[in-house]
Design a protein around this motif. Structure first.
Motif, short mmCIF file in Angstrom:
data_model
loop_
_atom_site.label_atom_id
_atom_site.label_comp_id
_atom_site.label_asym_id
_atom_site.label_seq_id
_atom_site.Cartn_x
_atom_site.Cartn_y
_atom_site.Cartn_z
N ILE B 211 0.84 -1.20 0.00
CA ILE B 211 0.00 0.00 0.00
C ILE B 211 0.88 1.25 0.00
CG2 ILE B 211 -1.60 1.35 1.40
CD1 ILE B 211 -2.99 -1.16 2.22
N LEU B 212 1.93 1.26 0.83
CA LEU B 212 2.79 2.44 0.90
C LEU B 212 3.65 2.59 -0.35
CD1 LEU B 212 3.77 2.35 4.66
CD2 LEU B 212 2.16 3.84 3.52
N GLU B 213 4.03 1.46 -0.96
CA GLU B 213 4.76 1.54 -2.23
C GLU B 213 3.89 2.20 -3.28
OE1 GLU B 213 5.87 -2.42 -3.22
OE2 GLU B 213 7.31 -2.55 -1.56
N THR B 243 11.22 7.41 -2.31
CA THR B 243 12.01 6.32 -2.89
C THR B 243 11.59 4.96 -2.39
OG1 THR B 243 13.60 6.65 -1.15
CG2 THR B 243 14.04 7.75 -3.24
N CYS B 244 10.44 4.85 -1.73
CA CYS B 244 10.10 3.54 -1.19
C CYS B 244 9.11 2.80 -2.07
CB CYS B 244 9.53 3.67 0.23
SG CYS B 244 8.15 4.81 0.36
N GLY B 245 9.01 3.18 -3.34
CA GLY B 245 8.04 2.54 -4.21
C GLY B 245 8.68 1.61 -5.21
N LYS B 246 7.85 1.06 -6.12
CA LYS B 246 8.35 0.15 -7.15
C LYS B 246 9.16 0.92 -8.18
CE LYS B 246 5.06 -3.61 -7.15
NZ LYS B 246 4.19 -3.26 -6.04
N LEU B 247 8.89 2.22 -8.33
CA LEU B 247 9.54 2.97 -9.40
C LEU B 247 11.00 3.25 -9.10
CD1 LEU B 247 6.91 5.69 -10.27
CD2 LEU B 247 7.57 3.81 -11.68
N TYR B 248 11.40 3.11 -7.82
CA TYR B 248 12.78 3.44 -7.46
C TYR B 248 13.70 2.32 -7.91
CZ TYR B 248 16.76 4.37 -4.39
OH TYR B 248 18.00 4.60 -3.89
N PRO B 249 14.90 2.56 -8.48
CA PRO B 249 15.44 3.85 -8.88
C PRO B 249 15.26 4.20 -10.36
CG PRO B 249 17.17 2.22 -8.83
CD PRO B 249 15.89 1.49 -8.55
N GLU B 250 15.09 3.17 -11.24
CA GLU B 250 15.11 3.51 -12.67
C GLU B 250 13.89 4.31 -13.06
OE1 GLU B 250 16.77 -0.36 -11.62
OE2 GLU B 250 14.65 0.16 -11.85
N GLY B 251 12.73 3.90 -12.56
CA GLY B 251 11.50 4.57 -12.95
C GLY B 251 11.51 6.03 -12.55
N LEU B 252 12.00 6.32 -11.35
CA LEU B 252 12.04 7.71 -10.89
C LEU B 252 12.97 8.54 -11.76
CD1 LEU B 252 11.99 7.40 -7.00
CD2 LEU B 252 10.14 7.91 -8.56
N ARG B 253 14.12 7.94 -12.16
CA ARG B 253 15.05 8.68 -13.00
C ARG B 253 14.40 9.01 -14.34
NH1 ARG B 253 19.46 5.46 -14.20
NH2 ARG B 253 19.34 4.66 -12.08
N LEU B 254 13.68 8.03 -14.92
CA LEU B 254 13.00 8.27 -16.20
C LEU B 254 11.90 9.30 -16.03
CD1 LEU B 254 12.60 4.64 -17.59
CD2 LEU B 254 14.04 6.45 -18.51
N GLU B 269 4.48 2.12 -18.52
CA GLU B 269 4.27 0.86 -19.23
C GLU B 269 5.34 -0.17 -18.92
OE1 GLU B 269 3.77 1.98 -23.29
OE2 GLU B 269 1.71 2.69 -22.90
N HIS B 270 6.45 0.26 -18.30
CA HIS B 270 7.45 -0.73 -17.90
C HIS B 270 6.99 -1.54 -16.70
CE1 HIS B 270 10.32 0.92 -20.66
NE2 HIS B 270 10.22 2.12 -20.14
N TYR B 271 5.95 -1.09 -16.01
CA TYR B 271 5.54 -1.73 -14.76
C TYR B 271 4.16 -2.35 -14.94
CZ TYR B 271 9.42 0.86 -12.84
OH TYR B 271 10.66 1.34 -12.59
#
Lengths: 171, 350
Positions: B211-213, B243-254, B269-271
């Motif tokens: 939930i928090l992610e 930074t505690c989600g699924k997107l960290y680190p590549e997704g956040l950088r994109l 779309e990567h997730y």
């Protein structure tokens, strides 16, 4: 001959009046539509941001107007009302103040009150990262403002036509 | 380490879990929403709400009834329930509850500071602050000129103190800096809450961490979406992403490089979790990204009640109640504006 001229002129005036009335109805409907859209977009913004984040707490009790009504005389002697940006009205006063600002950009970093050469966007009262619905609301209300100016001009013309023009002609 | 939740949970927290499940059962049903949608005026809405668990909560309000008053009373009711839970809780559930209130405290602090910018009186704003985020030092928030002032003078004794590490600066608090402060505080808070749940382990971690992610990723997406066309730079934007989600680190950088909605959609779309959400945006119902995220949040929170012996039920209940309040406020706004085309855009819960 003179009677026929008077009749043709009366006809053209009536046609003008009816055309104005039609335009007025269309513009009123458009204004209502814009204002309703604006209020619904505000409700959508409240859904996204929270009810207390979009309300009377966010604006000051005194504000500087961003738009003004500009009255001018049209060639037929009637008043023409236009809605213009407030900053555009005083070009003379901006000049010397701009030079003063340039001097202030030197090494002194005292936070002096900036003159309002760039009026602040009211959208920023609600934060910098505002949802799209709030921007839509602002756009709807801005369109409504322009329409309001046009409606006022039309109403002046119509009431002039009804009050002064016809009784004179019918005599 | 044996999974021991089933053995020991009820000793300290069984009563409260039973209570919160009872509260959850009294959330509005689809039939209640159908009744509310057919109301013609806000008075009708009040009468229909009297038959639900809300009862006579609007009786103390003077005429005329407004949407803002309905919202205030609903919040007070939720706060009374939450305070009851908190007063009867033992550690570590008490710390969990404190974490839950921090997000409302952050909102209140920002509301007070924005009000100070607009030269509003403190009393006027205190009335509108969220009751769940009340703390004693609230009234002094408006005297702070910079973030360091705010921390040292006002908030150092509150639960918000640990979240100030990345936010300290000497800049005066204008709109941009207040927005940056809000998002940085929230980022620190979310990461701390995530760590707390993860360290607790057990079923709580299994329920709360996803939930928090999702909350972290949702904030990253919404910050990106709202920052298009503003003065926020890409570097600044990246510092606001939790930074505690699924997107960290590549997704956040994109995401930090994205410049419009389509680029953001390509990142999503990567997730596998986020692709269907973004596909549902737009469409025939005119759903916005926020709507889609709220629906997903409701799904996850309802599923939390399928497991027993964890703290996630309390978090899920408060979030579901908040969604219910959003639904009622939306229906009330549509009724009061007499604009019923979108009145069915609420998200049903039960």
């Amino acid at each position: 001959m003179a009677a026929r001229d008077v009749r043709t002129e009366l006809d053209s005036l009536i046609l003008q009046l009816l055309a104005d009335l039609e335009e007025l109805e269309a513009k009123r409907a458009a204004l209502n539509g814009r204002v309703e859209e604006g209020w619904l977009s505000l409700a959508q913004a409240r859904y996204a941001m929270g009810v207390k984040s979009v309300g009377p707490l966010q604006y000051a009790s005194r504000m500087e107007p961003q738009v003004c009504v500009c009255a001018s005389e049209a060639p037929d002697g009637l008043q023409n009302l236009r809605v213009v940006r407030a900053g555009a009205q005083i070009p003379e006063e901006v000049g010397p103040r701009e030079a003063a600002l340039r001097r202030r950009k030197g090494p002194t970093k005292t936070p002096e009150p900036e003159s309002t050469t760039a009026p602040q966007d009211p959208l920023n009262w609600f934060g910098i990262l505002v949802p799209h619905s709030l921007r839509q609301a602002q756009a709807s209300f801005r369109d409504g403002l322009q329409l309001a100016g046009d409606i006022a001009t039309l109403q002046i013309r119509i009431s002039w036509g009804q009050r002064i023009c016809f009784p004179n002609f019918l005599q | 380490m044996l999974e021991s939740a089933e053995l020991y949970f009820n000793v300290d927290h069984g009563y409260l879990e039973g209570l919160v499940r009872g509260c959850k059962a009294s959330l509005l049903t689809q039939q209640d929403y159908l009744n509310l949608v057919q109301c013609e005026t806000l008075e009708d809405l009040k009468i229909h709400l009297q038959t639900t668990d809300y009862g006579n909560f609007l009786n103390n309000q003077t005429n005329p009834l407004t949407v803002s008053k309905i919202d205030t009373e609903m919040r007070q009711k939720l706060c009374r329930e939450f305070d009851y839970f908190r007063n009867h809780s033992l550690e570590p559930l008490s710390t969990f509850f404190t974490y839950m209130t921090c997000s409302y405290m952050i909102d209140n602090v920002i509301l007070l500071m924005n009000g100070a910018l607009q030269k509003k009186s403190v009393k006027e704003i205190l009335v509108k602050c969220h009751p769940l985020g009340r703390f004693t030092e609230m009234e002094a928030v408006n005297i702070a000129e910079t973030t360091s002032d705010l921390f040292n003078a006002v908030l150092v004794e509150t639960p918000l103190a640990p979240f100030f590490q990345d936010c300290m600066s000497e800049n005066t608090l204008d709109e941009l800096n207040i927005e940056l402060l809000r998002n940085k505080l929230y980022k620190s808070y979310l990461e701390a809450f995530y760590k707390f749940c993860k360290n607790h382990g057990d079923v709580t971690a299994e329920i709360m961490c996803p939930i928090l992610e999702f909350e972290a990723d949702r904030r990253a997406f919404i910050i990106t979406l709202n920052s298009f066309g503003t003065e926020l730079s890409k570097e600044d934007r990246e510092t606001l992403y939790p930074t505690c989600g699924k997107l960290y680190p590549e997704g956040l950088r994109l995401l930090a490089q994205a410049e419009d909605f389509d680029q953001m959609k390509r990142v999503a779309e990567h997730y596998g979790v986020y692709k269907p959400l973004f596909d549902a945006v737009g469409g025939s119902g005119g759903k916005t990204l926020e709507d889609v995220f709220y629906e997903r949040e409701v799904q996850m929170n309802v599923l939390a009640f399928n497991r027993q012996f964890h703290y996630g039920v309390f978090y899920a209940y408060v979030k579901l109640k908040e969604q219910e309040m959003r639904n009622i406020v939306w229906i009330a706004e549509c009724i009061s504006q007499r604009h019923r085309t979108k009145i069915n855009s609420y998200i049903p819960i039960l």
